[in-house]
Every structure is written in structure tokens, then in C-alpha cells.
Write a protein that holds these residues in place. Structure first.
Motif: not given
Length: 204
Positions: A11, A43, A49, A51, A53, A185-186
Motif C-alpha cells: 500500500d 490494473p 473501479d 486498481k 499495485y 486496499h487491493d
């Protein structure tokens, strides 16, 4: 038993590659090689929506390392005092067995010296009580180092604060990787570096 590891808070990772650069400078990693890779995960999801990382991947300091098992000379071994896997390049014959055996593709080959190379958690720094170069230079403070079996270490404290439900490791190939990843958060995507390369290649 002591086991030094990396704990990585995904994060907080901003994908700046500062860890990779610091590692190359500290350890004089050969041109074209790296002891750390930072693939992009995602992604994922459906717009808006969406996400993604970044996933720093270095030696996973496995409890049962496949690289050690296949090394014919004993050059690749797990240290008994801190659990870190290292390569004695004076004993290495450049057969690349450890490179082929590692499912995470973190062992590399130094073409100039004709020997294998890998992350050793900056053993020369940590033996004197310091931190690995990547940890010291992480601008997002995403990297934590320490003995995972010591509840007071930076690594253990980071894991405790994150909560077990937010802690992950790379896929286990019966080698039991020790590095831990924090992701709150993912959605954790269970991939290994080669799969990351293939996914990123399809996006280009």
C-alpha cells in the motif's frame, strides 16, 4: 531460530524503483542485471473501479530453498545464524542450476564474472547492525527488515500492525518463502514474476 526477512507494505510502494537503484549501487550489481524486480500487478477491475499495485520481488529467503538443493558445489547455501541464503562466488562454477531452480526468478548471472548472483539482504551491512540498502532508500517507507521470529523487530511489528488477514506471500512451491507482503486496499493476485512479465507484455 533467527530468520531475517523483508516485509513489504504494498500500500506504500509507489513503484519508484528506488530499491532497485539503491541495491545496484550498494552491491555493484552487473549491468543488465538486478537483484530486485518491481512488476506491476493489474490494473484489475472494471472502469472506473480499477486498481493496481507494484510488487517488489527479491530473494524470498525460503525455509526450504530449491536453489540450495541443486547447487553442486555448496556455493549457494542458507546461513545458520540468520537464515539468509547467500552465494559464495569463489565456489560458484557458473552452472546456473540455482537460477533455473528458483521459481521466483530472483537469481541472476553475472556475465563478467561468470557466476550466479542474488539478494543477500546486504549481509555486509546487516552484520554490523545496519539495514539493507533498499530499506534505507525506500522513499515510501514500504520496506521493513528484521528477524521474523523476533516480535520486537521492524518486520514483525509491521506484520502485527497490518493484521494477519492482510498478509500474503508468493506462491509456495514446497520451498516455503519467508518474505511477507502487506496489502490492505487491493485484491491480492497470486502470480509469480514470469506471469507478471507475460501479463505486462500483453498490455504493451
Amino acid at each position: 531460530m533467527k530468520q531475517n526477512v523483508m516485509v513489504i507494505d504494498l500500500d506504500r510502494c509507489i513503484g519508484c524503483y528506488g530499491c532497485q537503484v539503491a541495491c545496484k549501487m550498494e552491491n555493484e550489481v552487473a549491468l543488465g542485471s538486478s537483484r530486485i524486480t518491481v512488476p506491476t500487478i493489474g490494473p484489475t477491475g472494471i472502469y472506473p473501479d480499477v486498481k493496481m499495485y507494484f510488487l517488489p520481488v527479491m530473494c524470498q529467503q525460503c525455509a526450504d530453498p530449491s536453489c540450495v538443493k541443486v547447487c553442486p558445489t555448496g556455493a549457494c547455501y542458507k546461513r545458520s545464524d540468520d537464515g539468509v541464503i547467500v552465494i559464495d562466488q569463489e565456489k560458484c562454477i557458473g552452472c546456473k542450476s540455482c537460477i533455473k531452480a528458483c521459481p521466483y526468478e530472483v537469481n541472476t548471472f553475472n556475465n563478467e564474472m561468470r557466476v550466479a548472483d542474488k539478494c543477500n539482504l546486504c549481509a555486509d551491512l546487516t552484520e554490523d547492525g545496519g539495514k539493507p540498502a533498499c530499506v534505507k532508500n525506500c522513499s515510501g517507507r514500504a520496506l521493513h527488515f528484521g528477524d521474523i521470529n523476533d516480535s520486537s523487530s521492524d518486520a514483525s511489528v509491521a506484520l502485527k500492525e497490518a493484521g494477519s488477514e492482510n498478509v500474503y506471500s508468493l506462491r509456495n512451491f514446497d520451498n516455503n518463502p519467508s518474505v511477507r507482503y502487506i496489502l490492505r486496499h487491493d485484491k491480492w493476485v497470486d502470480v509469480i514474476p514470469q506471469e507478471c512479465k507475460e501479463q505486462n507484455g500483453r498490455k504493451r
